[in-house]
Design an enzyme around this catalytic site. Structure first.
Site, short mmCIF file in Angstrom:
data_model
loop_
_atom_site.label_atom_id
_atom_site.label_comp_id
_atom_site.label_asym_id
_atom_site.label_seq_id
_atom_site.Cartn_x
_atom_site.Cartn_y
_atom_site.Cartn_z
N ASP A 266 -67.09 -51.04 92.03
CA ASP A 266 -68.26 -50.26 92.43
C ASP A 266 -68.52 -49.16 91.40
O ASP A 266 -67.59 -48.45 90.99
CB ASP A 266 -68.03 -49.65 93.82
N SER A 319 -75.57 -49.65 95.75
CA SER A 319 -74.67 -50.65 96.34
C SER A 319 -75.39 -51.58 97.30
O SER A 319 -75.04 -52.74 97.42
CB SER A 319 -73.55 -49.95 97.11
N ASP A 409 -77.63 -38.55 94.52
CA ASP A 409 -78.53 -39.45 93.79
C ASP A 409 -79.43 -38.65 92.85
O ASP A 409 -80.22 -39.23 92.09
CB ASP A 409 -79.41 -40.24 94.78
N ARG A 524 -82.70 -47.02 103.56
CA ARG A 524 -81.43 -47.76 103.38
C ARG A 524 -80.60 -47.69 104.65
O ARG A 524 -80.55 -46.68 105.33
CB ARG A 524 -80.68 -47.17 102.18
N LYS A 599 -66.49 -48.57 101.69
CA LYS A 599 -67.17 -49.66 100.98
C LYS A 599 -67.02 -50.99 101.72
O LYS A 599 -67.43 -52.04 101.19
CB LYS A 599 -66.62 -49.80 99.55
N ASP A 668 -67.36 -45.49 91.63
CA ASP A 668 -68.52 -44.93 92.30
C ASP A 668 -68.19 -43.70 93.13
O ASP A 668 -68.81 -42.64 92.96
CB ASP A 668 -69.14 -46.00 93.21
N HIS A 672 -69.35 -40.01 92.00
CA HIS A 672 -70.33 -39.21 92.73
C HIS A 672 -69.90 -37.75 92.91
O HIS A 672 -70.71 -36.89 93.22
CB HIS A 672 -70.57 -39.79 94.12
N ASP A 709 -71.45 -53.58 90.88
CA ASP A 709 -72.73 -53.58 91.62
C ASP A 709 -73.79 -52.69 90.96
O ASP A 709 -74.98 -52.88 91.19
CB ASP A 709 -72.52 -53.17 93.08
N HIS A 710 -73.38 -51.72 90.18
CA HIS A 710 -74.32 -50.81 89.50
C HIS A 710 -73.49 -49.85 88.66
O HIS A 710 -72.27 -49.80 88.81
CB HIS A 710 -75.18 -50.02 90.50
N HIS A 739 -75.92 -42.72 90.28
CA HIS A 739 -75.81 -44.02 89.61
C HIS A 739 -76.62 -43.97 88.31
O HIS A 739 -77.29 -42.98 88.03
CB HIS A 739 -76.38 -45.12 90.51
#
Ligand SMILES: O=C(O)[C@@H](CO)OP(=O)(O)O
Length: 797
Positions: A266, A319, A409, A524, A599, A668, A672, A709-710, A739
């Site tokens: 991730d 994700s 974000d 989301r 996750k 991830d 973050h 995933d990113h 991300h």
């Protein structure tokens, strides 16, 4: 990118052209569209049409049931392109096609062919305006079988309606088909012809599908009724298996029965090496060896923007969309895009969900709860602004916004600006006589937006502030609240404590009470499911709600399709169906999926198309390792990577499973936090976990697929246009907690991988959605034909 059909040629002078952004084509000007006989709006039927790149190109939304006398073909943004109207009092069935929503001066008529003698003729398309460029067309074949051709006056085939075929010739249904349009026919007109054919009851699918099981006598009767379809009836009789099948065709070259480990790192993108690239700085010998060891089995794939169904190429991956694409093998227009469309067309305010909450506008308060930023991962400020505007125009008199500050974000500290913007908007509404205010707030990771039931305390803090009007901090304004709370040197936007806004008497301005309406405006799903349960479930024991107001509640989307949660929603979610997980289970693949709580839903819920639970519990085992709760993950950057790897190792060595799928969260979750040192530690831990899994694959002679995933951990600073780190006003590096737009690696290997398998060179733009077909191949199956193409080929040695 080529346009669908730039209408430069004279014949299309009266017809609308598609905006360039709407249409990618294959080389040579041929538009290949996928037509889905379904509206994006849940209360409607109609059509949704995508181009070869998955961009929405056309929509038709038909309200109510049954056949409509008028259909409007719209572009992706809801702008009317052509209107088709059934001609009243006409002998036989005739439709007229108008420009935009014009009421007179039609461009074309489409008349159903009536001759019983001509087997193939379906309809004639006749220009009504004359002029040098006007041309007529004949439609022949069988619309019900999704097999017809549009011919121009020189008998050149200018468009075709084709079935989408699954491997082995087994069709997967009538509701998804292809429309292939040559450059000699205007694409809008071609689509208008399709929607008119669909409205001609004798030509549409349902009656004809019934013919599969009727007797010859009945067939003869039908022959006389159906006229133009006579020739197709016999053929249909032979197509007894036209129904969808889960059966996957065998891969011609690759064997079945290998254990395939699918590892998703991730937040693990590929970027230039520098000190802010934590993956580069960390010791990652396993991932390095995959990259350097086998160049034909390592490549990058796209993980952001349109490749994962997001509105623009400026949208970073996340994700949800990443795992959706990995699992579903196709690119679906995602929540962000669907909400944009519904707002742009105004249809959001016409749907059942909105009508439901609107009932409260007269006497109650409308509460909007969600993430306040323009991150675009869970929500977007501009969508909230349009929602506020639409609600006020539709009668909301009292509005309270319950904000969750971001800083994950978007840059930490940006919350102040977002709150100021929202305050300005609400002030403008107040000038118009609407009582609109921010009522409560808190940082997203500390208030409301927990996920996968990691810590119900987070949701409770939100409930107390939003519903009960209780919080440890009280302020007269939200700007003051955020500024003051951020004065604590340890404070950041993600973790701001809960606060409520109070009036001069100290009373909370926006408790949720009986008779109110509530909308959670995040699109989301994962971080909205828990609050949705608290707001919706009568039976609820996760915390003491103290008071449960009788409200009308709607989500921006439905967050869990399996649980139907929430029951009411403003925009239909993407219907992610026929995921690779479901196919593989139907084809005997035993699956093990594992991650830690934060996750866990990524490799289960998101992977399976936002669907909770098993497809077949006897074939699948999902294991969740409890995450640490109540901490930020820079405190424990190794997280549960080792435990996940050990569970995967044991599952592989047990030889009970064909697929062992995991998510390793470190890049991830630690990325973050913005803590570079901790993220480096997290990346090293993830790499060690990969090694454990690969060693197990080695022991059982299996195959591995390692991907991500990113992006996140590969770039921890905000950069200027030349790629240099940006400094803030105080001259400090601006840390990036979000991300990225970077591609992610994918590596395949293992002793079970046939020697001739390598990555193809002809899918240079491959993205995460191409991974599902790849994995299906490695299990020994062909992927369904509408999946994004596989990344691998098998060359003879
Ligand atoms: O933590 C989350 O909710 C998102 C970022 O907003 O991250 P990811 O998409 O990796 O789950």
């Amino acid at each position: 990118m080529t346009r669908v059909h730039p209408n430069t040629a004279a014949p299309f002078a009266d017809l609308p052209s598609l905006p360039a952004c709407c249409g990618a084509t294959r080389e040579g000007g041929v538009a290949v569209l996928t037509v889905w006989r379904k509206s994006l709006l849940f209360s409607c039927h109609g059509f949704t049409v995508f181009d070869a790149e998955g961009n929405l190109v056309f929509r038709v939304d038909i309200y109510g049931s049954g056949s409509a006398g008028e259909l409007v073909l719209m572009d992706a943004a809801g702008k009317p392109l052509l209107t088709a109207r059934r001609k009243k009092l006409s002998l036989g069935e005739t439709w007229l096609i108008y420009n935009g929503e014009d009421a007179d001066n039609p461009l074309y008529s489409v008349k159903r062919h009536v001759s019983l003698l001509h087997c193939k003729g379906l309809a004639h398309v006749t220009p009504l305006r004359g002029g040098s460029g006007s041309a007529g067309y004949a439609v022949e074949g069988s619309y019900s079988r999704r097999s017809c051709t549009v011919y121009d006056e020189r008998r050149r085939a200018v468009a075709e309606i084709q079935r989408k075929q699954a491997v082995g010739g087994v069709a997967f249904g009538d509701d998804v088909f292809r429309l292939v349009v040559q450059s000699d026919l205007n694409t809008c007109l071609a689509m208008a012809i399709v929607i008119v054919l669909d409205q001609m009851p004798e030509l549409a699918s349902l009656p004809l599908r019934m013919t599969l099981s009727i007797t010859d006598l009945a067939r003869v009767l039908l022959l006389s009724i159906l006229g133009g379809e006579i020739c197709e009836i016999e053929a249909l009789g032979d197509m007894g298996s036209s129904d969808f099948s889960w059966k996957l065709a065998d891969h011609p070259k690759l064997p079945k029965g290998k254990t395939v480990a699918v590892v998703v790192l991730d937040g693990w993108g590929e970027a230039d090496p520098d000190q802010y690239n934590c993956i580069h700085v960390a010791q990652t010998p396993t991932m390095d060896s995959l990259k350097k060891g086998a160049p034909e089995r390592w490549r990058l794939v796209r993980a952001h923007g349109k490749a994962v169904g997001l509105p623009t190429e400026d949208d970073m991956g996340n994700s949800e969309v990443g795992h959706n694409a990995l699992g579903a093998g196709r690119i679906f227009a995602q929540g962000a895009k669907l909400v944009d469309l519904a707002l742009a067309s105004g249809k959001i305010f016409e749907g059942e969900g909105f009508k439901y909450i609107k009932e409260c506008f007269d006497k109650g308060t409308l509460h909007l709860i969600g993430l306040l930023s323009d991150g675009g991962v869970h929500s977007r400020l501009d969508q909230l602004q349009l929602l506020l505007k639409g609600c006020s125009e539709n009668g909301a008199k009292r509005i309270r916004v319950h904000i969750l500050t971001d800083g994950r974000d978007v840059l930490d500290g940006s919350s102040v600006g977002f709150v100021e913007t929202l305050e300005n908007d609400l002030a403008k509404l107040r000038e118009k006589g609407i009582d609109a205010q921010i009522a409560s707030g808190g940082g997203r990771m500390y208030v409301t937006m927990d996920r996968y039931e990691n810590d119900w305390g987070v949701v409770k803090r939100g409930w107390d502030a939003q519903v009960l009007g209780e919080a440890p901090h009280k302020f007269r304004s939200a700007v003051e609240a955020v500024k003051k709370l951020r004065e604590d040197p340890k404070a950041n936007d993600q973790y701001l404590p809960p606060f409520v806004i109070v009036d001069e008497s100290g009373k909370a301005v926006g408790q949720i009470v009986d008779g109110d309406a509530v909308v959670t405006f995040n699109f989301r799903a994962d971080r909205m499911v828990m609050i949705a349960k608290a707001l919706e479930y009568a039976d609820f024991d996760k915390f003491d709600r103290v008071r449960v107001p009788k409200i009308r509640y709607a989500g921006m989307l439905q967050y869990d399709g399996e649980l139907k949660l929430p029951n009411r929603y403003l925009v239909s979610p993407p219907e992610i169906d026929r995921t690779s997980g479901e196919y593989l289970v139907h084809n005997g693949i035993r699956t093990f999926a594992c991650s830690e709580t934060v996750k866990f839903g990524h490799v289960t819920f998101f992977w399976n198309g936002n669907r909770s639970g098993y497809f077949n519990p006897s074939m699948e085992e999902y294991v969740e390792i409890p995450s640490d709760s109540g901490i930020t993950f820079n405190v424990q950057p190794k997280m549960k990577a080792l435990e996940i790897a050990e569970k995967a190792r044991d599952a592989i060595l047990s030889r009970k499973f064909h697929q062992v799928r995991v998510n390793l969260p470190n890049g991830d979750m630690v990325g973050h936090t913005g803590d570079i040192e901790a993220t480096v530690v997290g990346c090293k831990a993830a790499d060690e976990a990969v090694k454990i899994i690969l060693d197990a694959i080695e022991q059982v002679g299996g195959i591995y697929v390692v991907t991500a995933d990113h992006g996140n951990a590969e770039d921890m600073v905000k950069r200027n246009k030349t790629g240099q780190p940006l400094l803030d006003k105080a001259g400090k590096i601006q840390i990036l907690t979000s991300h990225t737009l970077q591609p992610v690696p994918i590596a395949i290997g293992g002793p079970g991988l046939a020697s001739g398998v390598r990555f193809r060179k002809d899918v240079p733009d491959g993205g995460l959605a191409n991974v599902a077909a790849t994995v299906m191949n490695l299990h020994g199956f062909e992927a369904p034909t509408d999946y994004e193409p596989t990344l691998v080929e098998v060359v003879d040695n």
